[in-house]
Design a protein around this motif. Structure first.
Motif, PDB file in Angstrom:
ATOM      1  N   ARG A 157       0.841  -1.196   0.000  1.00 30.19           N
ATOM      2  CA  ARG A 157       0.000   0.000   0.000  1.00 30.19           C
ATOM      3  C   ARG A 157       0.881   1.252   0.000  1.00 30.19           C
ATOM      4  NH1 ARG A 157      -3.887   1.753   5.008  1.00 30.19           N
ATOM      5  NH2 ARG A 157      -4.786   3.631   4.055  1.00 30.19           N
ATOM      6  N   SER A 166      -1.631   1.278  -9.125  1.00 28.07           N
ATOM      7  CA  SER A 166      -3.050   1.611  -9.211  1.00 28.07           C
ATOM      8  C   SER A 166      -3.363   2.711 -10.212  1.00 28.07           C
ATOM      9  CB  SER A 166      -3.584   2.005  -7.832  1.00 28.07           C
ATOM     10  OG  SER A 166      -2.713   2.915  -7.188  1.00 28.07           O
ATOM     11  N   ARG A 225     -12.855  -5.107 -11.153  1.00 27.90           N
ATOM     12  CA  ARG A 225     -13.299  -5.840  -9.956  1.00 27.90           C
ATOM     13  C   ARG A 225     -12.114  -6.327  -9.126  1.00 27.90           C
ATOM     14  NH1 ARG A 225     -14.209 -11.653 -11.415  1.00 27.90           N
ATOM     15  NH2 ARG A 225     -13.549 -11.923 -13.589  1.00 27.90           N
ATOM     16  N   ASP A 243     -10.858  -3.222  -7.264  1.00 25.85           N
ATOM     17  CA  ASP A 243     -11.751  -2.901  -6.135  1.00 25.85           C
ATOM     18  C   ASP A 243     -11.540  -3.871  -4.981  1.00 25.85           C
ATOM     19  OD1 ASP A 243     -12.790  -0.847  -7.650  1.00 25.85           O
ATOM     20  OD2 ASP A 243     -14.525  -1.990  -8.350  1.00 25.85           O
ATOM     21  N   SER A 244     -11.390  -5.143  -5.307  1.00 26.07           N
ATOM     22  CA  SER A 244     -11.191  -6.142  -4.254  1.00 26.07           C
ATOM     23  C   SER A 244      -9.886  -5.892  -3.506  1.00 26.07           C
ATOM     24  CB  SER A 244     -11.177  -7.551  -4.861  1.00 26.07           C
ATOM     25  OG  SER A 244     -12.431  -7.871  -5.418  1.00 26.07           O
ATOM     26  N   ARG A 248      -8.254  -2.980  -3.235  1.00 29.47           N
ATOM     27  CA  ARG A 248      -8.371  -1.758  -2.435  1.00 29.47           C
ATOM     28  C   ARG A 248      -9.109  -2.038  -1.127  1.00 29.47           C
ATOM     29  NH1 ARG A 248      -7.221   3.107  -4.887  1.00 29.47           N
ATOM     30  NH2 ARG A 248      -8.505   4.163  -3.334  1.00 29.47           N
ATOM     31  N   GLU A 249     -10.154  -2.822  -1.214  1.00 28.46           N
ATOM     32  CA  GLU A 249     -10.920  -3.157  -0.003  1.00 28.46           C
ATOM     33  C   GLU A 249     -10.070  -4.005   0.942  1.00 28.46           C
ATOM     34  OE1 GLU A 249     -15.067  -5.461   1.291  1.00 28.46           O
ATOM     35  OE2 GLU A 249     -14.573  -5.173  -0.833  1.00 28.46           O
ATOM     36  N   TYR A 250      -9.324  -4.969   0.398  1.00 29.97           N
ATOM     37  CA  TYR A 250      -8.501  -5.859   1.225  1.00 29.97           C
ATOM     38  C   TYR A 250      -7.399  -5.073   1.944  1.00 29.97           C
ATOM     39  CZ  TYR A 250      -5.639  -9.911   2.477  1.00 29.97           C
ATOM     40  OH  TYR A 250      -4.916 -10.855   3.180  1.00 29.97           O
ATOM     41  N   GLY A 276      -7.631  -1.963   2.799  1.00 26.16           N
ATOM     42  CA  GLY A 276      -8.209  -0.918   3.641  1.00 26.16           C
ATOM     43  C   GLY A 276      -7.963   0.479   3.104  1.00 26.16           C
ATOM     44  N   VAL A 328      -9.177   3.762   1.875  1.00 26.09           N
ATOM     45  CA  VAL A 328     -10.413   4.555   1.888  1.00 26.09           C
ATOM     46  C   VAL A 328     -10.156   5.988   1.417  1.00 26.09           C
ATOM     47  CG1 VAL A 328     -11.514   3.183   3.693  1.00 26.09           C
ATOM     48  CG2 VAL A 328     -10.038   5.088   4.339  1.00 26.09           C
TER      49      VAL A 328
END
Length: 623
Positions: free
Chosen positions: A304, A340, A351, A354-355, A357-359, A361, A363
């Motif tokens: 990240r 990214s 998809r 998105d997965s 980014r969610e994994y 965290g 925001v």
């Protein structure tokens, strides 16, 4: 006084036309090598007790090196199995001559040093180099450019093959003597950089002791801008691209400073290296890169990057930190990375983005990520240096050595070397430079380029601009030889100043036009084998590797005698009799020269064709 937009210095490395520097081997390149000696190289500490950062970075690539020998052009000295022999006296003499031409101060004793090089290009792990002169200067368009140093050193091996695990070198180039001349940071524009290189190159060739041709002279550029850093672009070979390399590097540093400012405005903090295995997220992804890595038992690793969104590939491609990170990552053996700012793309659908980014965290709108698909250790190593490069972007433009690319841009190679790479050479004794030796050199200096230009104007009747271009293009000797042996001065000047430029403009490589082949073509022109109008077409064909004899036959340029030419012209006149009479006779000569030369181009001289056409029209008109 306003701060300059850019500062640039240049180092030029010119091969000398002698045998090798420390042995009696011939100094020429060979098409084939034989045998194979395998080595691994490790950096050593310098006199200061430090290990050079550039050498350490190269060692960490964990490569092995193979060396091919060449009959007559390599020996045990090149393999580092035998100590260096005595210094080549001709190479030293040439360096002293050139130093005097630079108005440089020659040292009293020449001492060789070892410069640590562990990229495999030197079998010993170091390059031998010696300072010969300092504090010189040259004049370039009325401006004084300082010469910091003139050195004599040995060239490196020639790279012939590269794999992920090792590099194969050929020993033919290793040990060829080089003059290295370094200017001060006095260059202020991209165009001036090329003019300085041209001047130094012209002076080197004026010694008549240097090699000619592609690869015999190379330039290293040292470039910086206010707020930026010194960047070395190493090994540029095409002189015409020098301004483009300088301009692109200036723009790259401006771009990096803009990225730094954006990140500081966002108050972005240094990113810790915390790799995450995200293979499960991408196991069904159709990306060829990812599927290839997974089939090879690799993994997909992610990191990240809070705050880095939009600077890795943003503002319509003007912000390119991602490319800088990818270049660092490739030094660890991966093909590349994904970030990214460039996704979805390359078979990675939204998809999956998105997965991930969610994994992770993510925001914040400015949060970004970078991923690498490869064997786990290799992927983590690659991402670690990529994240390190991202963190550097928070503070500065890093000093580094970059490799030139054919389009005038460059890519990361390694950190910029420092003083820690030098230590004394114990196998080569010092060379004393006596006053008598220097006095003899000063009394026998070669013609300077401007002196050669004046002589060409006086001796051959060409104008000053023509003479200057012939000298700058390194065609002086060939021009004089053609003029003296064949009395074809005007044709030679036109060929070098116009025809060569037209060929290069059309993307044609003129390197096959060796002096020997050009002399052959001019000799056949002198013998009347073809007309001078056909010379450009002939040379164009010879650039493809055809010799002059075969090119003449292939192009149908065999000269015709006056009787045959007269018959062809008479036929053209008969076919256009009405037109000729309507023009009143001789006024038709101009319009008819087109069809005549179309039928006879390359087979007869244009002036002769005009005379025959005039005679035929007079015969028709009864004049």
């Amino acid at each position: 006084m306003a701060e300059p937009e850019m500062i640039c210095g240049i180092e030029i490395h010119q091969q000398l036309d002698t045998k090798k520097l420390f042995c009696d081997c011939e100094s020429h390149l060979c098409e084939e090598g034989h045998g194979s000696v395998y080595r691994r190289l490790r950096p050593t500490t310098s006199e200061t007790g430090e290990i050079d950062r550039a050498a350490l970075a190269q060692f960490q690539r964990n490569l092995g090196y193979r060396y091919q020998s060449v009959d007559g052009a390599s020996c045990l000295v090149e393999l580092d199995e035998e100590p260096p022999h005595g210094i080549n006296s001709n190479a030293m003499e040439t360096t002293l001559i050139f130093s005097e031409m630079m108005n440089a101060r020659v040292v009293d004793e020449v001492h060789f040093m070892r410069k640590i090089v562990v990229d495999g290009s030197n079998t010993s792990g170091f390059q031998r180099t010696a300072l010969v002169a300092t504090d010189g200067e040259i004049d370039v368009n009325g401006k004084k450019i300082s010469i910091l140093s003139v050195c004599l050193e040995e060239d490196a091996c020639r790279k012939v093959e590269t794999t992920d695990a090792e590099i194969t070198y050929r020993l033919d180039r290793l040990g060829i003597p080089l003059i290295e001349v370094a200017t001060g940071p006095d260059i202020r524009t991209p165009e001036e950089c090329m003019e300085v290189a041209l001047r130094i190159g012209t002076l080197l060739r004026a010694t008549k002791r240097v090699k000619r041709g592609i690869g015999t002279i190379r330039e290293d550029l040292n470039i910086s801008i206010p707020g930026g850093a010194r960047i070395e672009i190493k090994g540029v070979q095409e002189l015409r691209l020098l301004p483009l390399y300088v301009e692109n590097e200036v723009n790259r540093q401006k771009m990096l400073l803009r990225i730094r400012d954006i990140l500081q405005e966002r108050s972005v903090k240094e990113v810790p290296f915390e790799p995450v295995d995200v293979t499960d997220i991408f196991k069904d992804c159709e990306s060829k890169v990812i599927q290839g890595a997974l089939k090879d038992k690799g993994k997909v690793i992610a990191v990240r990057l809070p705050g880095f969104s939009g600077v890795m590939n943003g503002d319509g491609g003007k912000l390119r930190l991602g490319a800088e990170m990818a270049q660092r990552a490739r030094t660890k053996g991966v093909k590349g990375i994904f970030h990214s700012d460039e996704l979805p793309n390359y078979g990675i659908e939204q998809r999956y983005v998105d997965s991930l980014r969610e994994y992770l965290g993510m925001v914040n709108e400015h949060d970004a990520f970078v991923i690498c698909a490869a064997k786990e250790k290799r992927a983590k190593d690659a991402l670690e240096v990529a994240v390190e490069r991202a963190n550097i972007a928070l503070k500065e433009v890093p000093e580094e050595t970059r490799d030139p690319l054919p389009d005038g841009t460059s890519k990361y190679s390694r950190p910029l070397p420092g003083a820690a790479r030098m230590y004394p050479e114990t196998d080569v004794p010092p060379t004393e430079i006596t006053r008598d030796r220097m006095s003899h050199i000063r009394e026998n200096l070669p013609e300077l380029p401007e002196e050669i230009e004046k002589r060409l104007v006086s001796q051959y009747g060409i104008n000053a601009q023509q003479a200057r271009q012939i000298v700058r293009q390194d065609n002086t000797d060939l021009f004089e030889k053609i003029s003296n042996e064949y009395d074809l001065t005007a044709v030679a000047a036109t060929t070098f100043l116009n025809t060569y430029g037209e060929l290069e403009h059309d993307g044609i490589d003129i390197s096959p036009l060796t002096d020997e082949k050009v002399m052959q073509a001019f000799g056949m022109l002198k013998d009347g084998r073809f007309a001078k109008e056909a010379l450009p077409a002939l040379l164009r064909e010879m650039c493809a590797g055809t010799d002059a004899e075969k090119a003449i036959k292939k192009l149908g340029l065999e000269a015709v005698d006056s009787d045959e030419a007269s018959k062809i012209i008479a036929q053209i006149v008969r076919e256009r009799e009405d037109f000729i009479r309507s023009k009143g006779g001789l006024a038709a000569i101009g319009p008819l020269m087109g069809p005549v030369m179309g039928a006879l181009r390359g087979k007869i001289d244009g002036q002769k064709a005009n005379e025959l056409l005039s005679a035929e029209i007079k015969r028709l008109m009864g004049i």
